[in-house]
Design an enzyme around this catalytic site. Structure first.
Site, PDB file in Angstrom:
ATOM      1  N   TYR A   3       0.000   4.862  13.178  1.00 11.72           N
ATOM      2  CA  TYR A   3      -1.345   5.439  13.005  1.00 11.72           C
ATOM      3  C   TYR A   3      -2.288   4.883  14.080  1.00 11.72           C
ATOM      4  CZ  TYR A   3       0.829   7.198   8.852  1.00 11.72           C
ATOM      5  OH  TYR A   3       1.698   7.861   8.009  1.00 11.72           O
ATOM      6  N   HIS A  56      -5.102  -1.381   8.375  1.00 11.70           N
ATOM      7  CA  HIS A  56      -3.802  -0.744   8.620  1.00 11.70           C
ATOM      8  C   HIS A  56      -3.629  -0.546  10.130  1.00 11.70           C
ATOM      9  CE1 HIS A  56      -0.300   1.642   8.290  1.00 11.70           C
ATOM     10  NE2 HIS A  56      -0.665   2.525   7.384  1.00 11.70           N
ATOM     11  N   GLN A  89      -6.996  -1.163   1.629  1.00 12.52           N
ATOM     12  CA  GLN A  89      -6.400  -0.913   2.947  1.00 12.52           C
ATOM     13  C   GLN A  89      -7.204   0.165   3.682  1.00 12.52           C
ATOM     14  OE1 GLN A  89      -2.729   1.290   3.934  1.00 12.52           O
ATOM     15  NE2 GLN A  89      -2.004  -0.595   4.908  1.00 12.52           N
ATOM     16  N   PRO A 122       0.830  -1.210   0.000  1.00  9.54           N
ATOM     17  CA  PRO A 122       0.000   0.000   0.000  1.00  9.54           C
ATOM     18  C   PRO A 122       0.861   1.255   0.000  1.00  9.54           C
ATOM     19  CG  PRO A 122       0.043  -1.019   2.187  1.00  9.54           C
ATOM     20  CD  PRO A 122       0.738  -1.968   1.257  1.00  9.54           C
ATOM     21  N   MET A 123       0.548   2.181  -0.913  1.00  7.62           N
ATOM     22  CA  MET A 123       1.319   3.440  -0.977  1.00  7.62           C
ATOM     23  C   MET A 123       0.407   4.623  -1.268  1.00  7.62           C
ATOM     24  SD  MET A 123       4.882   2.305  -2.834  1.00  7.62           S
ATOM     25  CE  MET A 123       4.096   1.201  -3.999  1.00  7.62           C
ATOM     26  N   THR A 124       0.357   5.548  -0.325  1.00  7.29           N
ATOM     27  CA  THR A 124      -0.445   6.765  -0.447  1.00  7.29           C
ATOM     28  C   THR A 124       0.070   7.607  -1.604  1.00  7.29           C
ATOM     29  OG1 THR A 124      -0.974   6.755   1.880  1.00  7.29           O
ATOM     30  CG2 THR A 124      -1.037   8.897   0.785  1.00  7.29           C
TER      31      THR A 124
HETATM   32  C1  LIG Z   1       5.094   6.928  -1.112  1.00  6.34           C
HETATM   33  C2  LIG Z   1       4.782   5.878  -0.070  1.00  6.34           C
HETATM   34  C3  LIG Z   1       3.518   5.830   0.495  1.00  6.34           C
HETATM   35  C4  LIG Z   1       3.214   4.831   1.455  1.00  6.34           C
HETATM   36  N1  LIG Z   1       1.934   4.756   1.945  1.00  6.34           N
HETATM   37  C5  LIG Z   1       1.585   3.724   2.745  1.00  6.34           C
HETATM   38  C6  LIG Z   1       0.227   3.510   3.118  1.00  6.34           C
HETATM   39  O1  LIG Z   1      -0.697   4.236   2.722  1.00  6.34           O
HETATM   40  N2  LIG Z   1      -0.061   2.460   3.926  1.00  6.34           N
HETATM   41  C7  LIG Z   1       0.924   1.619   4.397  1.00  6.34           C
HETATM   42  O2  LIG Z   1       0.612   0.671   5.138  1.00  6.34           O
HETATM   43  N3  LIG Z   1       2.215   1.778   4.031  1.00  6.34           N
HETATM   44  C8  LIG Z   1       2.565   2.779   3.210  1.00  6.34           C
HETATM   45  N4  LIG Z   1       3.867   2.896   2.770  1.00  6.34           N
HETATM   46  C9  LIG Z   1       4.868   1.864   3.138  1.00  6.34           C
HETATM   47  C10 LIG Z   1       4.957   0.789   2.017  1.00  6.34           C
HETATM   48  O3  LIG Z   1       3.768   0.029   1.974  1.00  6.34           O
HETATM   49  C11 LIG Z   1       6.128  -0.181   2.213  1.00  6.34           C
HETATM   50  O4  LIG Z   1       5.948  -0.889   3.396  1.00  6.34           O
HETATM   51  C12 LIG Z   1       7.471   0.539   2.240  1.00  6.34           C
HETATM   52  O5  LIG Z   1       7.607   1.410   1.132  1.00  6.34           O
HETATM   53  C13 LIG Z   1       8.638  -0.465   2.251  1.00  6.34           C
HETATM   54  O6  LIG Z   1       8.608  -1.264   1.095  1.00  6.34           O
HETATM   55  P1  LIG Z   1       9.655  -0.950  -0.123  1.00  6.34           P
HETATM   56  O7  LIG Z   1      11.012  -0.948   0.518  1.00  6.34           O
HETATM   57  O8  LIG Z   1       9.457  -2.116  -1.072  1.00  6.34           O
HETATM   58  O9  LIG Z   1       9.297   0.365  -0.700  1.00  6.34           O
HETATM   59  C14 LIG Z   1       4.200   3.895   1.854  1.00  6.34           C
HETATM   60  C15 LIG Z   1       5.479   3.991   1.291  1.00  6.34           C
HETATM   61  C16 LIG Z   1       5.771   4.941   0.338  1.00  6.34           C
HETATM   62  C17 LIG Z   1       7.149   4.966  -0.277  1.00  6.34           C
END
Ligand SMILES: Cc1cc2nc3c(=O)[nH]c(=O)nc-3n(C[C@H](O)[C@H](O)[C@H](O)COP(=O)(O)O)c2cc1C
Length: 354
Positions: free
Chosen positions: A171, A166, A107, A30-32
């Site tokens: 949070y 989540h 999520q 999940p990524m915002t």
């Molecule tokens: C731009 C961005 C937005 C994110 N938004 C969320 C989110 O909305 N919910 C969440 O549980 N994690 C969020 N994360 C964390 C990611 O889900 C993930 O756990 C984290 O980037 C590590 O994985 P990676 O190393 O493969 O990027 C976000 C990460 C990034 C980079």
């Protein structure tokens, strides 16, 4: 190039997650992204998720989606899980992902103290803070249980295959799990079981609002965005209390968030957080954290070790976060050995939306 395909090994094979068939063991984390004006996902959002689903990401997990309560979050470009235009926007997203051959989980998110008091609503927290956040009453707890159940119902109507709660990264639900932010003296605080009680009640409320066969994923972490050294559990025994409460409330899958997937969690064992989650509960688990960020990762010992740990049954699925921002076809290209078409993750990938 067969070598890369061989190294990705079982990550490319179809599997099932709590009964849900998936085309691979790769998950989009999940990524915002702030691309849903007024809380409504646009056709561009649907195309964004479809692009990853069509490129062999077995399960998409959406960016955090706000539950329908004014305390959940303030940002107007963060999507919401509410009836009406947002639900219709999500229906388009799930239709597109399914047309691309993928599956998608929503999520559900409440920011807790990270909500800014921009419109006269102060942030909600378990027990208040010196910054003047609102300590949740028992009536507030009931209101939020209803909000989570309502959001889960909207997700079902919008065609999602699964729901993720989540409860990570500091949070609201994680603020209940973490002793530093949960100073309550009632049954929602104190012991590990008390700290797990509100997240477990949310899981129970969501479980009751979705079909019995629909997978319910819970995302949790030790670290907080504001404090990488923070911990919700100091020992495997403490972690077991929290995760068993999640399982008893109806969680089917645990998504264990770490910044680096290969970091051990407790002394004396190389297991990562997803490994501990599966070991302690028997539930399938998802790992995440810095997988594939550079091209060198493909063909590396680190990747071989990751696949080996899946094959050994330490954890089941692997989430990809940042690498998918700028490389939506990463899995397809990596599987085909087309490494020159992949670029390393760079911070500016967060500014593009494709
Ligand atoms: C731009 C961005 C937005 C994110 N938004 C969320 C989110 O909305 N919910 C969440 O549980 N994690 C969020 N994360 C964390 C990611 O889900 C993930 O756990 C984290 O980037 C590590 O994985 P990676 O190393 O493969 O990027 C976000 C990460 C990034 C980079």
């Amino acid at each position: 190039m067969t070598s890369t395909t061989t190294v990705l090994g079982s990550l490319l094979e179809p599997t099932t997650l709590a009964g849900l068939p998936l085309t691979s063991r790769f998950v989009m984390a999940p990524m915002t992204r702030y691309h849903s004006p007024g809380g409504v996902p646009t056709p561009e959002v649907a195309a964004y998720y479809r692009r990853r689903a069509a490129n062999r990401v077995g399960l998409i997990i959406t960016e955090g989606v706000l539950v329908g309560h004014p305390s959940a979050g303030h940002h107007t470009a963060v999507p919401r899980m509410t009836a009406g235009p947002a639900e219709r926007g999500w229906r388009r997203v799930t239709d597109e992902v399914h047309a691309g051959g993928g599956r998608i989980a929503a999520q559900l998110w409440h920011l807790g103290s990270a909500r800014e008091a921009v419109d006269g609503i102060s942030a909600w927290t378990p027990s208040g803070t010196p910054r003047g956040t609102h300590a949740m009453t028992l009536a507030d707890i009931d209101d939020l249980l209803a909000a989570y159940a309502g959001a889960a119902g909207v997700a079902v109507r919008a065609g999602f295959d699964a729901v993720e709660i989540h409860a990570a990264h500091g949070y609201l639900l994680d603020e209940f799990l973490w002793p530093h932010t949960n100073r309550r003296t009632d049954r929602f605080g104190g012991t590990p079981a008390g700290r797990a009680a509100f997240p477990a009640a949310v899981i129970r409320a969501v479980r009751a609002a979705i079909p019995a066969a629909m997978p319910l994923v819970v995302r949790f972490s030790q670290f907080k965005e504001r404090d990488y050294a923070a911990r919700i559990a100091e020992s495997p025994a403490e972690l077991a209390v929290l995760l068993e409460a999640f399982a008893a409330a109806g969680a089917d899958v645990l998504h264990a968030s770490q910044r680096h997937f290969d970091d051990p969690v407790f002394p004396g064992s190389p297991r990562n957080l997803a490994g501990w989650a599966r070991h302690l509960t028997g539930l399938p688990s998802i790992t995440v954290g810095s997988v594939g960020l550079t091209r060198d990762f493909l063909g590396s010992d680190a990747l071989r070790a990751l696949v080996g740990r899946v094959d050994a049954g330490e954890f089941d699925l692997v989430s990809l976060g940042r690498i998918l921002l700028g490389n939506p076809a990463w899995v397809t290209l990596a599987a085909a050995g087309r490494l020159d078409e992949i670029h390393d993750y760079r911070k500016s990938d967060e500014d593009i939306y494709y």
